[in-house]
Design a protein around this motif. Structure first.
Motif, PDB file in Angstrom:
ATOM      1  N   ASN A  32      32.582 -20.721  -5.885  1.00  0.00           N
ATOM      2  CA  ASN A  32      31.671 -20.150  -6.665  1.00  0.00           C
ATOM      3  C   ASN A  32      33.601 -20.860  -7.613  1.00  0.00           C
ATOM      4  OD1 ASN A  32      30.266 -18.352  -8.225  1.00  0.00           O
ATOM      5  ND2 ASN A  32      31.510 -17.113  -8.748  1.00  0.00           N
ATOM      6  N   ARG A  33      34.077 -20.016  -7.498  1.00  0.00           N
ATOM      7  CA  ARG A  33      35.557 -19.830  -8.839  1.00  0.00           C
ATOM      8  C   ARG A  33      35.752 -21.256  -9.054  1.00  0.00           C
ATOM      9  NH1 ARG A  33      39.588 -16.384  -9.222  1.00  0.00           N
ATOM     10  NH2 ARG A  33      40.821 -17.764  -9.241  1.00  0.00           N
ATOM     11  N   GLN A  34      35.723 -22.655  -7.725  1.00  0.00           N
ATOM     12  CA  GLN A  34      35.658 -23.904  -8.322  1.00  0.00           C
ATOM     13  C   GLN A  34      34.686 -24.756  -9.587  1.00  0.00           C
ATOM     14  OE1 GLN A  34      38.381 -26.107  -8.521  1.00  0.00           O
ATOM     15  NE2 GLN A  34      37.744 -27.868  -8.969  1.00  0.00           N
ATOM     16  N   THR A  35      33.598 -23.950  -9.132  1.00  0.00           N
ATOM     17  CA  THR A  35      32.308 -24.477  -9.434  1.00  0.00           C
ATOM     18  C   THR A  35      32.216 -24.280 -11.364  1.00  0.00           C
ATOM     19  OG1 THR A  35      30.464 -24.244  -7.678  1.00  0.00           O
ATOM     20  CG2 THR A  35      30.048 -23.818 -10.401  1.00  0.00           C
ATOM     21  N   MET A  36      33.329 -22.538 -11.713  1.00  0.00           N
ATOM     22  CA  MET A  36      33.533 -21.662 -12.318  1.00  0.00           C
ATOM     23  C   MET A  36      34.242 -22.966 -13.622  1.00  0.00           C
ATOM     24  SD  MET A  36      33.520 -18.493 -12.023  1.00  0.00           S
ATOM     25  CE  MET A  36      33.961 -18.002 -13.918  1.00  0.00           C
ATOM     26  N   VAL A  37      35.155 -23.900 -12.626  1.00  0.00           N
ATOM     27  CA  VAL A  37      36.394 -24.551 -13.454  1.00  0.00           C
ATOM     28  C   VAL A  37      35.632 -25.410 -14.395  1.00  0.00           C
ATOM     29  CG1 VAL A  37      38.299 -25.542 -12.853  1.00  0.00           C
ATOM     30  CG2 VAL A  37      38.180 -23.833 -12.151  1.00  0.00           C
ATOM     31  N   ILE A  38      34.763 -26.393 -13.193  1.00  0.00           N
ATOM     32  CA  ILE A  38      33.906 -27.553 -13.287  1.00  0.00           C
ATOM     33  C   ILE A  38      32.710 -27.333 -15.166  1.00  0.00           C
ATOM     34  CG2 ILE A  38      31.997 -29.437 -13.216  1.00  0.00           C
ATOM     35  CD1 ILE A  38      33.612 -28.778 -10.197  1.00  0.00           C
ATOM     36  N   LEU A  39      32.312 -26.445 -14.534  1.00  0.00           N
ATOM     37  CA  LEU A  39      31.349 -25.721 -16.136  1.00  0.00           C
ATOM     38  C   LEU A  39      32.521 -25.462 -17.053  1.00  0.00           C
ATOM     39  CD1 LEU A  39      28.599 -23.523 -14.116  1.00  0.00           C
ATOM     40  CD2 LEU A  39      28.375 -25.805 -15.102  1.00  0.00           C
TER      41      LEU A  39
ATOM     42  N   TYR B 164      38.009 -22.487 -24.087  1.00  0.00           N
ATOM     43  CA  TYR B 164      36.969 -22.787 -21.857  1.00  0.00           C
ATOM     44  C   TYR B 164      38.213 -23.981 -21.971  1.00  0.00           C
ATOM     45  CZ  TYR B 164      32.149 -21.941 -24.242  1.00  0.00           C
ATOM     46  OH  TYR B 164      31.526 -21.233 -24.311  1.00  0.00           O
ATOM     47  N   CYS B 165      38.858 -24.303 -21.909  1.00  0.00           N
ATOM     48  CA  CYS B 165      39.657 -25.190 -21.161  1.00  0.00           C
ATOM     49  C   CYS B 165      41.561 -24.129 -20.794  1.00  0.00           C
ATOM     50  CB  CYS B 165      40.750 -26.520 -21.750  1.00  0.00           C
ATOM     51  SG  CYS B 165      39.614 -28.142 -22.343  1.00  0.00           S
ATOM     52  N   ASP B 166      41.632 -23.283 -21.384  1.00  0.00           N
ATOM     53  CA  ASP B 166      42.146 -22.211 -20.843  1.00  0.00           C
ATOM     54  C   ASP B 166      41.582 -20.982 -19.582  1.00  0.00           C
ATOM     55  OD1 ASP B 166      43.820 -22.585 -23.314  1.00  0.00           O
ATOM     56  OD2 ASP B 166      42.925 -21.203 -24.350  1.00  0.00           O
ATOM     57  N   LYS B 167      40.433 -21.242 -19.784  1.00  0.00           N
ATOM     58  CA  LYS B 167      39.257 -20.160 -18.668  1.00  0.00           C
ATOM     59  C   LYS B 167      39.383 -21.133 -17.791  1.00  0.00           C
ATOM     60  CE  LYS B 167      36.392 -17.328 -22.426  1.00  0.00           C
ATOM     61  NZ  LYS B 167      34.647 -17.302 -22.921  1.00  0.00           N
ATOM     62  N   ALA B 168      38.947 -22.549 -17.659  1.00  0.00           N
ATOM     63  CA  ALA B 168      39.252 -23.597 -16.742  1.00  0.00           C
ATOM     64  C   ALA B 168      41.106 -22.965 -16.160  1.00  0.00           C
ATOM     65  CB  ALA B 168      38.496 -24.504 -16.831  1.00  0.00           C
ATOM     66  N   LEU B 169      41.571 -23.199 -16.464  1.00  0.00           N
ATOM     67  CA  LEU B 169      42.728 -23.429 -16.499  1.00  0.00           C
ATOM     68  C   LEU B 169      43.424 -21.531 -15.375  1.00  0.00           C
ATOM     69  CD1 LEU B 169      44.314 -25.754 -18.777  1.00  0.00           C
ATOM     70  CD2 LEU B 169      44.234 -26.251 -16.106  1.00  0.00           C
ATOM     71  N   ALA B 170      43.057 -20.684 -16.273  1.00  0.00           N
ATOM     72  CA  ALA B 170      42.885 -19.184 -15.967  1.00  0.00           C
ATOM     73  C   ALA B 170      42.660 -19.696 -14.468  1.00  0.00           C
ATOM     74  CB  ALA B 170      42.476 -18.458 -16.937  1.00  0.00           C
ATOM     75  N   ILE B 171      42.060 -19.921 -14.044  1.00  0.00           N
ATOM     76  CA  ILE B 171      41.029 -19.852 -12.550  1.00  0.00           C
ATOM     77  C   ILE B 171      42.056 -20.912 -11.748  1.00  0.00           C
ATOM     78  CG2 ILE B 171      38.828 -20.338 -11.294  1.00  0.00           C
ATOM     79  CD1 ILE B 171      37.706 -19.703 -13.732  1.00  0.00           C
ATOM     80  N   ASN B 172      42.247 -21.826 -12.548  1.00  0.00           N
ATOM     81  CA  ASN B 172      43.131 -23.527 -11.694  1.00  0.00           C
ATOM     82  C   ASN B 172      43.526 -23.917 -12.483  1.00  0.00           C
ATOM     83  OD1 ASN B 172      44.249 -25.448  -9.796  1.00  0.00           O
ATOM     84  ND2 ASN B 172      41.809 -26.567  -9.539  1.00  0.00           N
ATOM     85  N   ASP B 173      45.062 -23.168 -12.277  1.00  0.00           N
ATOM     86  CA  ASP B 173      45.688 -24.007 -13.356  1.00  0.00           C
ATOM     87  C   ASP B 173      46.179 -25.487 -13.020  1.00  0.00           C
ATOM     88  OD1 ASP B 173      47.697 -23.239 -11.202  1.00  0.00           O
ATOM     89  OD2 ASP B 173      49.013 -22.574 -12.303  1.00  0.00           O
TER      90      ASP B 173
END
Length: 205
Positions: free
Chosen positions: A67-74, A94-103
């Protein structure tokens, strides 16, 4: 009694499994539709599909790796769509949010680096590009970009330094005028080794 409890548990497990499968498929369908709209240049429509997919993700277990990886992609896809709409600050968020999950998500890093450059945040852009190089040491394509950015940063800093010195000179002339002096009486001498400056006083002719 035990058999009834076992059967009930199996039915519940099956229902949960089916719900999870349906949820994942719904997100996949929304992402695919968003990608299709993106390719057609319908970026606002693409954003709508990506956000709908995110809503489903956010309503699910945030500790689920898939689920987290899917969020990163979205989030990364949303950033790309916002970029095309020239909404750069929103894209960066939005990039910040993606990188907050997977830096370590390379695509989000590159995208944010590009966005930082577009918004004249050159130092931040270099930092993201350097991080990308750390993660992808065999990718040499980014090195010329980093070098170009560093040159732009040096030029910017020199320009800012010159502007600052001009302002200081104007202020100095106001202060020194009552004493019959001006900043022309003081010469800045740059040390070629350290890059620092010293001040030499020169009498009026």
């Amino acid at each position: 009694m035990a058999n009834q409890e076992s059967t009930a548990h199996e039915q519940l497990t099956t229902e949960i499994s089916n719900d999870d499968t349906e949820r994942k498929q719904k997100i996949i369908d929304l992402k695919i539709e968003g990608n299709q709209q993106f390719k057609l240049g319908n970026y606002e429509e693409a954003i709508r599909f990506y956000l709908n997919g995110l809503d489903i993700c956010l309503a699910h277990d945030q500790d689920d790796d898939d689920n987290r990886q899917t969020m990163v992609i979205l989030y990364s896809n949303l950033a790309a769509a916002k970029d095309h709409l020239q909404l750069y600050d929103e894209a960066i968020e939005y990039c910040d949010k993606a990188l907050a999950i997977n830096d370590s998500h390379s695509k989000a890093l590159i995208r944010r680096a590009q966005l930082y450059r577009k918004t004249d945040k050159l130092d931040e852009s270099v930092a993201d590009y350097n991080r990308f190089v750390e993660l992808n040491p065999n990718d040499k394509s980014i090195l010329p970009i980093i070098q170009e950015l560093k040159c732009q940063i040096d030029e910017r800093n020199e320009k800012l330094k010159a502007e600052m010195l001009t302002k200081l000179k104007d202020l100095g002339n106001v202060v020194l005028k009552p004493f019959g002096l001006s900043t022309d009486n003081f010469k800045l001498v740059k040390n070629p080794e350290t890059g620092g400056y010293s001040v030499d006083f020169q009498k009026n002719q």
